[in-house]
Design a protein around this motif. Structure first.
Motif, PDB file in Angstrom:
ATOM      1  N   HIS A  68       0.751  -1.235   0.125  1.00 48.00           N
ATOM      2  CA  HIS A  68       0.126   0.043  -0.071  1.00 48.00           C
ATOM      3  C   HIS A  68       0.879   1.259  -0.096  1.00 48.00           C
ATOM      4  O   HIS A  68       2.032   1.309   0.450  1.00 48.00           O
ATOM      5  N   VAL A  69       0.165   2.293  -0.357  1.00 44.77           N
ATOM      6  CA  VAL A  69       0.848   3.589  -0.469  1.00 44.77           C
ATOM      7  C   VAL A  69      -0.289   4.768   0.133  1.00 44.77           C
ATOM      8  O   VAL A  69      -1.326   4.458  -0.352  1.00 44.77           O
ATOM      9  N   THR A  70       0.180   5.429   0.992  1.00 41.89           N
ATOM     10  CA  THR A  70      -0.778   6.386   1.537  1.00 41.89           C
ATOM     11  C   THR A  70      -0.253   7.711   1.502  1.00 41.89           C
ATOM     12  O   THR A  70       0.780   7.791   1.961  1.00 41.89           O
ATOM     13  N   VAL A  71      -1.173   8.503   0.815  1.00 42.03           N
ATOM     14  CA  VAL A  71      -0.574  10.080   0.630  1.00 42.03           C
ATOM     15  C   VAL A  71      -1.562  10.951   1.143  1.00 42.03           C
ATOM     16  O   VAL A  71      -2.593  10.838   1.429  1.00 42.03           O
ATOM     17  N   ARG A  72      -1.123  12.270   1.096  1.00 42.39           N
ATOM     18  CA  ARG A  72      -2.140  13.439   1.568  1.00 42.39           C
ATOM     19  C   ARG A  72      -2.092  14.370   0.204  1.00 42.39           C
ATOM     20  O   ARG A  72      -1.027  14.586  -0.592  1.00 42.39           O
ATOM     21  N   GLY A  73      -3.138  14.785   0.179  1.00 40.47           N
ATOM     22  CA  GLY A  73      -3.274  15.915  -1.004  1.00 40.47           C
ATOM     23  C   GLY A  73      -3.798  17.060  -0.486  1.00 40.47           C
ATOM     24  O   GLY A  73      -4.757  17.102   0.389  1.00 40.47           O
ATOM     25  N   GLU A  74      -3.386  18.318  -0.780  1.00 35.89           N
ATOM     26  CA  GLU A  74      -3.783  19.669  -0.429  1.00 35.89           C
ATOM     27  C   GLU A  74      -3.991  20.458  -1.729  1.00 35.89           C
ATOM     28  O   GLU A  74      -3.500  20.482  -2.531  1.00 35.89           O
ATOM     29  N   ALA A  75      -5.138  21.560  -1.260  1.00 35.03           N
ATOM     30  CA  ALA A  75      -5.065  22.387  -2.223  1.00 35.03           C
ATOM     31  C   ALA A  75      -5.360  23.846  -1.559  1.00 35.03           C
ATOM     32  O   ALA A  75      -5.999  23.701  -0.314  1.00 35.03           O
ATOM     33  N   HIS A  76      -4.896  24.962  -2.092  1.00 39.04           N
ATOM     34  CA  HIS A  76      -5.168  26.192  -1.344  1.00 39.04           C
ATOM     35  C   HIS A  76      -5.418  27.070  -2.603  1.00 39.04           C
ATOM     36  O   HIS A  76      -4.807  27.290  -3.476  1.00 39.04           O
ATOM     37  N   LEU A  77      -6.628  27.957  -2.424  1.00 38.50           N
ATOM     38  CA  LEU A  77      -7.081  28.898  -3.424  1.00 38.50           C
ATOM     39  C   LEU A  77      -7.403  30.251  -2.737  1.00 38.50           C
ATOM     40  O   LEU A  77      -7.524  30.173  -1.512  1.00 38.50           O
ATOM     41  N   GLU A  78      -7.047  31.196  -3.423  1.00 42.16           N
ATOM     42  CA  GLU A  78      -7.257  32.598  -3.038  1.00 42.16           C
ATOM     43  C   GLU A  78      -8.539  33.414  -3.994  1.00 42.16           C
ATOM     44  O   GLU A  78      -8.100  33.350  -5.238  1.00 42.16           O
ATOM     45  N   VAL A  79      -9.697  33.517  -3.395  1.00 36.89           N
ATOM     46  CA  VAL A  79     -10.708  33.700  -4.290  1.00 36.89           C
ATOM     47  C   VAL A  79     -11.328  35.117  -3.776  1.00 36.89           C
ATOM     48  O   VAL A  79     -11.274  35.287  -2.797  1.00 36.89           O
ATOM     49  N   ASP A  80     -12.276  35.836  -4.632  1.00 39.76           N
ATOM     50  CA  ASP A  80     -12.836  37.034  -4.240  1.00 39.76           C
ATOM     51  C   ASP A  80     -14.049  36.503  -3.391  1.00 39.76           C
ATOM     52  O   ASP A  80     -14.819  35.533  -3.556  1.00 39.76           O
ATOM     53  N   PRO A  81     -14.441  37.380  -2.296  1.00 43.49           N
ATOM     54  CA  PRO A  81     -15.608  37.020  -1.455  1.00 43.49           C
ATOM     55  C   PRO A  81     -16.865  37.129  -2.328  1.00 43.49           C
ATOM     56  O   PRO A  81     -17.055  37.747  -3.383  1.00 43.49           O
ATOM     57  N   GLU A  82     -17.917  36.606  -1.893  1.00 48.50           N
ATOM     58  CA  GLU A  82     -19.369  36.353  -2.568  1.00 48.50           C
ATOM     59  C   GLU A  82     -20.183  37.435  -1.713  1.00 48.50           C
ATOM     60  O   GLU A  82     -21.192  37.831  -2.245  1.00 48.50           O
ATOM     61  N   THR A  83     -20.245  37.231  -0.682  1.00 51.07           N
ATOM     62  CA  THR A  83     -21.245  38.247   0.349  1.00 51.07           C
ATOM     63  C   THR A  83     -20.163  38.996   1.249  1.00 51.07           C
ATOM     64  O   THR A  83     -19.101  38.942   1.730  1.00 51.07           O
ATOM     65  N   ALA A  84     -20.778  40.071   1.852  1.00 51.12           N
ATOM     66  CA  ALA A  84     -20.441  40.945   2.901  1.00 51.12           C
ATOM     67  C   ALA A  84     -21.509  41.164   3.889  1.00 51.12           C
ATOM     68  O   ALA A  84     -22.821  41.648   3.389  1.00 51.12           O
ATOM     69  N   HIS A  85     -21.135  41.448   5.167  1.00 52.44           N
ATOM     70  CA  HIS A  85     -22.252  42.010   5.856  1.00 52.44           C
ATOM     71  C   HIS A  85     -21.835  42.955   7.124  1.00 52.44           C
ATOM     72  O   HIS A  85     -20.705  42.865   7.489  1.00 52.44           O
ATOM     73  N   ILE A  86     -22.792  43.665   7.347  1.00 53.57           N
ATOM     74  CA  ILE A  86     -22.501  44.809   8.225  1.00 53.57           C
ATOM     75  C   ILE A  86     -23.374  44.677   9.507  1.00 53.57           C
ATOM     76  O   ILE A  86     -24.639  44.176   9.268  1.00 53.57           O
ATOM     77  N   THR A  87     -23.153  45.261  10.647  1.00 50.51           N
ATOM     78  CA  THR A  87     -24.057  45.283  11.702  1.00 50.51           C
ATOM     79  C   THR A  87     -24.398  46.776  11.962  1.00 50.51           C
ATOM     80  O   THR A  87     -23.587  47.523  12.282  1.00 50.51           O
ATOM     81  N   VAL A  88     -25.697  47.076  12.136  1.00 50.57           N
ATOM     82  CA  VAL A  88     -26.203  48.327  12.306  1.00 50.57           C
ATOM     83  C   VAL A  88     -26.889  48.483  13.782  1.00 50.57           C
ATOM     84  O   VAL A  88     -27.753  47.676  13.976  1.00 50.57           O
ATOM     85  N   THR A  89     -26.344  49.178  14.477  1.00 51.34           N
ATOM     86  CA  THR A  89     -26.825  49.454  15.865  1.00 51.34           C
ATOM     87  C   THR A  89     -27.368  50.900  15.938  1.00 51.34           C
ATOM     88  O   THR A  89     -26.640  51.787  15.887  1.00 51.34           O
ATOM     89  N   ILE A  90     -28.689  51.015  16.311  1.00 50.51           N
ATOM     90  CA  ILE A  90     -29.675  52.007  16.549  1.00 50.51           C
ATOM     91  C   ILE A  90     -29.753  52.382  18.170  1.00 50.51           C
ATOM     92  O   ILE A  90     -29.895  51.471  18.728  1.00 50.51           O
ATOM     93  N   THR A  91     -29.412  53.473  18.378  1.00 51.91           N
ATOM     94  CA  THR A  91     -29.472  53.722  19.884  1.00 51.91           C
ATOM     95  C   THR A  91     -30.608  55.137  20.107  1.00 51.91           C
ATOM     96  O   THR A  91     -30.636  55.907  19.265  1.00 51.91           O
ATOM     97  N   ALA A  92     -30.924  55.151  21.409  1.00 52.23           N
ATOM     98  CA  ALA A  92     -32.039  56.163  21.655  1.00 52.23           C
ATOM     99  C   ALA A  92     -31.689  56.389  23.327  1.00 52.23           C
ATOM    100  O   ALA A  92     -31.320  55.477  24.036  1.00 52.23           O
ATOM    101  N   ARG A  93     -31.590  57.497  23.572  1.00 55.20           N
ATOM    102  CA  ARG A  93     -31.554  57.946  25.268  1.00 55.20           C
ATOM    103  C   ARG A  93     -32.450  59.125  25.575  1.00 55.20           C
ATOM    104  O   ARG A  93     -32.706  59.991  24.913  1.00 55.20           O
TER     105      ARG A  93
END
Length: 243
Positions: free
Chosen positions: A26-51
């Motif tokens: 037998h032979v056992t090996v490891r395979g690896e991959a590394h990609l650098e890609v553009d993001p597909e989504t972004a999110h922001i958090t909006v906090t509204i306050t009152a006093r």
């Protein structure tokens, strides 16, 4: 009474020794991959306050600000992929007066998370929200969707690398691969390569700026995402002639 053993079908697969034998190494090996890609989504958090000094007045003020904010966000229609409300709080600020505690003011806040895939809209919406009265923006955070095809691409590349590596070992022994015994997925994940080109927390907007439709869009640079995949594969080898 003696039972006659049931004959096994002719196509029953041969059981392999987990560590191989001289006849089926037998032979056992490891395979690896590394990609650098553009993001597909972004999110922001909006906090509204009152006093305010009165609970009901504070709640009414928070409700008004919240309605204004939601109307602005929803005005962007289908460019908003997801709008979620997080926490709502109304809490008193206490102060000591002699031996007793008295309520000095009430503080209210409500938090929303906005997810977008249109990054041009993101810059415009962020600027307009940040120009609202007593509104805080956190983010953006960039990401890939769970169903992104980049994950499958990375997995395929990892498998191809494992196969290529196994063939190289077989070639070094002047033999070739026999059969695949096992293929294990040891992990696929993605992470941002760096921080966004925008402050993680934008301060609260200036008072009196609720009608902020003329705010200039903020120029945002998406952060590329790192996608990694790893597999382990075991193959049989045609027994090499080592003499």
């Amino acid at each position: 009474m003696t039972e006659t053993p049931t004959p096994q079908p002719a196509n029953t697969p041969t059981t392999h020794h987990p560590y191989g034998t001289p006849d089926t190494p037998h032979v056992t090996v490891r395979g690896e991959a590394h990609l650098e890609v553009d993001p597909e989504t972004a999110h922001i958090t909006v906090t509204i306050t009152a006093r305010g000094t009165d609970r009901r007045t504070t709640l009414d003020d928070l409700t008004r600000r919240n309605t204004t904010t939601l109307d602005l966000i929803k005005s962007y229609g289908d460019t908003i992929e997801k709008l979620e409300t997080g926490t709502l709080t109304i809490n008193p600020e206490l102060t000591r007066h002699g031996r007793a505690e008295r309520i000095r003011a009430y503080h209210g806040s409500i938090q929303h998370t906005v997810t977008l895939a249109d990054f041009t809209t993101l810059g415009e919406l962020t600027a307009r929200l940040a120009d609202h009265e007593l509104t805080r923006i956190d983010g953006p955070w960039w990401s890939l969707r769970p169903t992104s095809p980049h994950h499958a691409t990375a997995r395929r590349q990892a498998v191809r690398e494992a196969l290529q590596r196994a063939r190289e070992y077989a070639d070094a022994l002047d033999t070739r691969l026999g059969a695949l015994l096992e293929l294990s997925d040891t992990g696929t994940h993605h992470s941002p390569l760096g921080r966004a080109a925008f402050a993680q927390a934008m301060p609260y907007g200036a008072a009196g700026a609720e009608a902020a439709g003329d705010a200039a869009p903020i120029d945002l640079e998406p952060v590329r995402q790192s996608v990694d995949a790893q597999v382990e594969a075991s193959f049989t080898l045609i027994p090499p002639a080592l003499g």
